[in-house]
Design a protein around this motif. Sequence first.
Motif, PDB file in Angstrom:
ATOM      1  N   GLN A 256      31.262   4.247 -21.851  1.00 52.47           N
ATOM      2  CA  GLN A 256      29.932   3.888 -22.317  1.00 52.47           C
ATOM      3  C   GLN A 256      29.844   4.247 -23.795  1.00 52.47           C
ATOM      4  O   GLN A 256      29.715   5.426 -24.151  1.00 52.47           O
TER       5      GLN A 256
ATOM      6  N   LYS B  21      26.065  -0.603 -22.651  1.00 56.54           N
ATOM      7  CA  LYS B  21      26.191  -0.551 -21.198  1.00 56.54           C
ATOM      8  C   LYS B  21      27.496   0.120 -20.786  1.00 56.54           C
ATOM      9  O   LYS B  21      28.429   0.265 -21.562  1.00 56.54           O
ATOM     10  N   VAL B  22      27.537   0.522 -19.536  1.00 53.80           N
ATOM     11  CA  VAL B  22      28.748   1.096 -18.945  1.00 53.80           C
ATOM     12  C   VAL B  22      29.742  -0.041 -18.684  1.00 53.80           C
ATOM     13  O   VAL B  22      29.389  -1.048 -18.061  1.00 53.80           O
TER      14      VAL B  22
ATOM     15  N   TYR C   3      35.526   4.240 -16.429  1.00 55.90           N
ATOM     16  CA  TYR C   3      34.558   3.421 -17.140  1.00 55.90           C
ATOM     17  C   TYR C   3      34.291   4.099 -18.484  1.00 55.90           C
ATOM     18  O   TYR C   3      34.546   5.295 -18.650  1.00 55.90           O
TER      19      TYR C   3
END
Lengths: 115, 116
Positions: free
Chosen positions: A37, A42-43, A35
């Motif tokens: 960020q 947001k992630v 992921y």
Amino acid sequence: EPEVTQTPSHQVTQMGQEVILRCVPISNHLYFYWYRQILGQKVEFLVSFYNNEISEKSEIFDDQFSVERPDGSNFTLKIRSTKLEDSAMYFCASSEQGAKNQPQHFGDGTRLSIL
Amino acid sequence: AQSVAQPEDQVNVAEGNPLTVKCTYSVSGNPYLFWYVQYPNRGLQFLLKYITGDNLVKGSYGFEAEFNKSQTSFHLKKPSALVSDSALYFCAVRDGRNSGNTPLVFGKGTRLSVIA
């Protein structure tokens, strides 16, 4: 308690250079994720990986990105030719099973700064 | 497509008071809901999850969350806030597809500040 570990904690790279971010998932976990960020945002999901192949990827994960599990412990994210907009925190995560009710466990992230 | 909304960027609460961090979601099929906390310069730490069963879910550090299907909400709560609870809180959802390792979709996060 076992943890997901990521190295380096901070990577500074010139635009256009290749970068490899490294992760060691929890040892008995089988499902792996990246992921990112971007600062203040947001992630966002990049990619999931299971049984030595990509399970799912987002539209962010274009041809400049690749993932690999080169041995039994490491899980890497490579960006071939970095762009300024790749600057972000990159989080690796793993889960013991892929079932939807299993939480993903996250590392502390690698802060990637592209100059 | 699934989505998560955290309507508050910042929540301030006095130490010892109850706290609520709000989350609403949109997902196809049954929702699988999670709360994570992020301390400065750290990764996301799992707090609790809702899969099925009781609508009130208890998690780490005295936190709990209430699932409300009709309001599509999953608000995080704690009866008595501590200064050490100050952090960034993320709500996340996985959709109801059958594949095992579907990604988490996160809200934008809510910064909780507990004031002594």
